[in-house]
Design a protein around this motif. Sequence first.
Motif, short mmCIF file in Angstrom:
data_model
loop_
_atom_site.label_atom_id
_atom_site.label_comp_id
_atom_site.label_asym_id
_atom_site.label_seq_id
_atom_site.Cartn_x
_atom_site.Cartn_y
_atom_site.Cartn_z
N GLN A 247 78.71 26.98 5.00
CA GLN A 247 79.65 28.08 4.80
C GLN A 247 78.92 29.41 4.61
OE1 GLN A 247 81.74 26.13 1.51
NE2 GLN A 247 83.66 26.26 2.68
N ALA A 248 77.81 29.38 3.87
CA ALA A 248 77.04 30.61 3.66
C ALA A 248 76.44 31.10 4.97
CB ALA A 248 75.93 30.36 2.64
N LEU A 249 75.91 30.19 5.78
CA LEU A 249 75.33 30.59 7.06
C LEU A 249 76.40 31.08 8.02
CD1 LEU A 249 72.92 30.90 8.90
CD2 LEU A 249 73.15 28.48 9.53
N GLN A 250 77.54 30.42 8.02
CA GLN A 250 78.64 30.89 8.87
C GLN A 250 79.07 32.29 8.46
OE1 GLN A 250 82.59 29.03 8.42
NE2 GLN A 250 82.71 28.92 10.66
N ALA A 251 79.07 32.57 7.15
CA ALA A 251 79.42 33.90 6.67
C ALA A 251 78.41 34.94 7.17
CB ALA A 251 79.49 33.91 5.15
N VAL A 252 77.14 34.58 7.15
CA VAL A 252 76.10 35.48 7.67
C VAL A 252 76.36 35.81 9.13
CG1 VAL A 252 73.64 35.61 8.30
CG2 VAL A 252 74.32 34.78 6.03
N GLU A 253 76.73 34.80 9.91
CA GLU A 253 76.94 35.00 11.35
C GLU A 253 78.21 35.81 11.62
OE1 GLU A 253 76.52 30.84 12.79
OE2 GLU A 253 74.65 31.63 13.64
N ILE A 254 79.27 35.54 10.88
CA ILE A 254 80.50 36.33 11.08
C ILE A 254 80.26 37.78 10.67
CG2 ILE A 254 82.89 36.64 10.34
CD1 ILE A 254 83.01 33.60 9.86
N PHE A 255 79.54 37.97 9.57
CA PHE A 255 79.23 39.33 9.10
C PHE A 255 78.40 40.08 10.14
CE2 PHE A 255 77.03 42.35 6.14
CZ PHE A 255 78.15 42.94 5.59
N ASP A 257 78.44 39.53 13.38
CA ASP A 257 79.32 39.81 14.52
C ASP A 257 80.28 40.96 14.22
OD1 ASP A 257 78.18 37.87 16.08
OD2 ASP A 257 79.72 36.35 15.66
N GLU A 258 80.89 40.92 13.03
CA GLU A 258 81.96 41.88 12.72
C GLU A 258 81.44 43.19 12.16
OE1 GLU A 258 85.64 38.76 11.90
OE2 GLU A 258 84.86 39.95 10.24
N GLU A 259 80.40 43.15 11.34
CA GLU A 259 79.91 44.37 10.68
C GLU A 259 78.58 44.87 11.25
OE1 GLU A 259 82.06 45.68 8.76
OE2 GLU A 259 83.35 43.93 8.41
N ARG A 260 77.98 44.06 12.15
CA ARG A 260 76.73 44.44 12.84
C ARG A 260 75.57 44.61 11.85
NH1 ARG A 260 80.88 46.88 13.72
NH2 ARG A 260 80.25 48.75 12.59
N VAL A 261 75.57 43.76 10.83
CA VAL A 261 74.52 43.79 9.80
C VAL A 261 74.04 42.36 9.56
CG1 VAL A 261 73.99 44.30 7.37
CG2 VAL A 261 75.47 45.84 8.67
N LEU A 262 72.72 42.17 9.55
CA LEU A 262 72.14 40.85 9.29
C LEU A 262 71.65 40.78 7.84
CD1 LEU A 262 71.17 38.07 10.27
CD2 LEU A 262 69.04 39.17 11.03
N VAL A 263 72.15 39.79 7.11
CA VAL A 263 71.74 39.56 5.72
C VAL A 263 71.30 38.10 5.59
CG1 VAL A 263 73.26 41.33 4.75
CG2 VAL A 263 74.11 38.99 5.02
N GLU A 264 70.67 37.78 4.47
CA GLU A 264 70.18 36.41 4.30
C GLU A 264 71.26 35.52 3.70
OE1 GLU A 264 67.73 36.78 0.13
OE2 GLU A 264 66.72 37.38 1.97
N MET A 265 70.96 34.22 3.66
CA MET A 265 71.96 33.25 3.21
C MET A 265 72.37 33.45 1.76
SD MET A 265 71.22 29.54 4.93
CE MET A 265 72.19 28.76 3.66
N ALA A 266 71.48 33.94 0.92
CA ALA A 266 71.86 34.21 -0.46
C ALA A 266 73.03 35.19 -0.51
CB ALA A 266 70.67 34.76 -1.23
N CYS A 267 72.98 36.22 0.33
CA CYS A 267 74.08 37.17 0.42
C CYS A 267 75.29 36.52 1.08
CB CYS A 267 73.63 38.39 1.22
SG CYS A 267 74.84 39.72 1.32
N GLY A 268 75.03 35.60 2.01
CA GLY A 268 76.13 34.88 2.65
C GLY A 268 76.98 34.11 1.68
N ALA A 269 76.40 33.69 0.56
CA ALA A 269 77.18 32.98 -0.46
C ALA A 269 78.31 33.87 -0.98
CB ALA A 269 76.28 32.54 -1.61
N ALA A 270 78.02 35.16 -1.18
CA ALA A 270 79.06 36.09 -1.63
C ALA A 270 80.06 36.38 -0.52
CB ALA A 270 78.41 37.40 -2.11
N LEU A 271 79.57 36.61 0.68
CA LEU A 271 80.45 36.90 1.81
C LEU A 271 81.39 35.74 2.10
CD1 LEU A 271 77.81 38.49 4.20
CD2 LEU A 271 79.44 39.71 2.75
N ALA A 272 80.92 34.52 1.85
CA ALA A 272 81.74 33.33 2.12
C ALA A 272 82.99 33.27 1.25
CB ALA A 272 80.91 32.07 1.92
#
Length: 319
Positions: A247-255, A257-272
């Motif tokens: 879920q965290a990695l999927q959040a990174v990938e959606i972010f 695609d949608e926001e044009r910003v690459l963040v790490e999986m730790a940040c993906g936990a919040a985005l998820a």
Amino acid sequence: MANQYPFHVNTPLLESIDMSKRAGTTVYMKMENSQPSGSFKIRGIGHLCQTVAGSKGVVCSSGGNAGLATAYVARKLQIPATILVPSSSPELVVQKMKDQGATVRIVGKVWDEANAEALRLTETDGLSYIPPFDHPLLWQGHASMIREIAACMAEKPGAVVVAVGGGGLLCGVVEGMREVGWGTVPILAMETVGADCFNAAVNAGKLVTLDDITSEAKCLGAKTACRKAFDYSREANIISELVTDQQALQAVEIFLDEERVLVEMACGAALAAVYSGLIQKLQGESRLPRPLGPLVVIVCGGSSVNAAQLEHLRNKLSM
């Protein structure tokens, strides 16, 4: 203290239309990925390092981002920096620390082992210890982001979403929200399964030390949360939740695609929290109100990711 100017920048607070549609309320992103060191860590570490200007040198144990912030600040202060990282740290972030002029040593498998060596060096080599998350000056520094958010918003947020590793950012967010009169606003504290020391402590009612870090979100990889974060879990309106690595990695990938910003999986936990439907789930359980006021997501950033690392994570997690 020397050098009374801050090392961090005032980062943008951006509205996300795509995330707002998913969450069912206005979503604002605090873009800490745009800090000079790539993450929010520069706020607290820059604040703390003001006290060691002119010292023999600094030593920091880090999964990546605290070390990079320390290396950046040490270069600006013209003092030597030694960064101790566990073997799980990606080579790309190790190289970035070296590019900042730091001496980097790989010690142990997880952060706790690197930290033990950092503490030893403070005794044997006389270096000033820069903890990555457990110090009041770090929390004071991190609190500055909440003051910036409050200056941009006309109303209290409905909730604030934050990723939790050792708990330093969480402590800063709690302190900042109390400063601006948002002490009752819910804080959604997000971790990944396998790097969930804070959630384990909340559920156990006491600090818990994990046996190992099994999550790929290595920058969340403290085996024990800091005491202050646990204390705040019993005082503030904190909701502790977990997502899977997938879920965290999927959040990174959606972010991306949608926001044009690459963040790490730790940040993906919040985005998820937004992308996995957790916000609506918590509303359905009456743990968050419906309707919900504006949602603020701390995009904590992170420098431990690039296109190659993202592909590596996709393959490892079979996505």
